[in-house]
Design an enzyme around this catalytic site. Structure first.
Site, short mmCIF file in Angstrom:
data_model
loop_
_atom_site.label_atom_id
_atom_site.label_comp_id
_atom_site.label_asym_id
_atom_site.label_seq_id
_atom_site.Cartn_x
_atom_site.Cartn_y
_atom_site.Cartn_z
N ASP A 8 10.13 -3.77 -13.11
CA ASP A 8 9.90 -2.86 -14.22
C ASP A 8 8.49 -2.28 -14.01
OD1 ASP A 8 9.90 -1.76 -16.95
OD2 ASP A 8 8.54 -3.42 -17.41
N ASP A 10 6.09 -0.27 -16.84
CA ASP A 10 5.14 -0.37 -17.96
C ASP A 10 5.08 -1.80 -18.48
OD1 ASP A 10 4.32 2.34 -18.06
OD2 ASP A 10 6.26 2.85 -18.94
MG LIG Z 1 8.11 -2.97 -19.50
#
Ligand SMILES: [Mg+2]
Length: 233
Positions: A8, A10
């Site tokens: 992932d 962010d």
């Molecule tokens: Mg995230």
């Protein structure tokens, strides 16, 4: 056998959410909508994945029902531009990220990204950290432009696996948020979770394992390829 790691972006690679929040607030001020998102509010708002969806959700809670899809798209476009401008001054990779990426590359573990954020923002992050992400070595970057379905929908992870040509049991996801863990698990992947500043209160219990950071899995040791290979459901 572990063949790939799917990250992932962010909150997982970098604590970028604070930069997103600042970018939203600057654009709201310039657009004169009279909105300001505090860190506490933003923590709540992050439960809605996707920038445009977050703006729409907030407009509805503020009873601003007359805001059009075009207005929202325009605010979001301005915010993406502002984010890219702010990022070089604000971004650093989270502890242990660079070490793990380097170890994966040296051991021929393939790398991919599955994120709800736009592909443009992933490029911006790599540039902001001076290329420390080694983004050019990632085989696939699947973001919100390629897959509009937001996490917790598993689609973004399914597409990342398809592009790698791997089965779910040959890869592992690394996440920081509840929606991300749900998405990864929905695609049949194992998932290592490490909460970030904004997801510290999330329920990450569906993850295969939860650790403090990639630099410290609880015993002061970093997350290594051997450790990832050992993680099993
Ligand atoms: Mg995230």
């Amino acid at each position: 056998m572990l063949k790939a790691v799917i990250f992932d972006v962010d909150g997982t690679l970098a604590e970028t959410e604070e930069v997103h929040r600042e970018a939203f607030n600057i654009v709201f001020k310039q657009a004169g909508v009279g909105w300001f998102w505090s860190p506490e509010q933003y923590r709540e708002l992050l439960k809605v994945t996707g920038g445009k969806e977050r703006i729409r959700h907030y407009a509805q809670t503020e009873s601003m029902t007359d805001i059009s899809d075009e207005d929202i798209a325009s605010l979001h476009r301005l915010k993406t531009m502002r984010y890219a401008e702010l990022l070089p001054h604000a971004a650093t990779l989270r502890p242990g990220v660079e070490r793990l990426i380097d170890e994966c590359l040296s051991r021929s573990i393939r790398l991919a990204i599955a994120t709800t954020t736009t592909e443009v923002n992933v490029d911006a992050l790599d540039r902001a950290v001076g290329g420390a992400l080694r983004l050019e070595r990632f085989e696939s970057v699947v973001g919100g432009i390629t897959v509009p379905e937001k996490k917790p929908d598993p689609k973004v992870y399914q597409v990342a696996l398809e592009k790698l040509g791997l089965n779910p049991d040959e890869a592992i996801a690394i996440e920081d948020a509840e929606a991300g863990v749900t998405a990864a698990r929905g695609a049949g992947l194992r998932c290592l979770a490490s909460p970030s500043f904004y997801t510290i209160e999330h329920d990450l219990s569906k993850a295969t394992a939860v650790i403090e950071s990639l630099a410290d899995r609880g015993d002061g040791k970093p997350v290594t390829v051997d450790y990832l290979e050992m993680l099993a459901d």
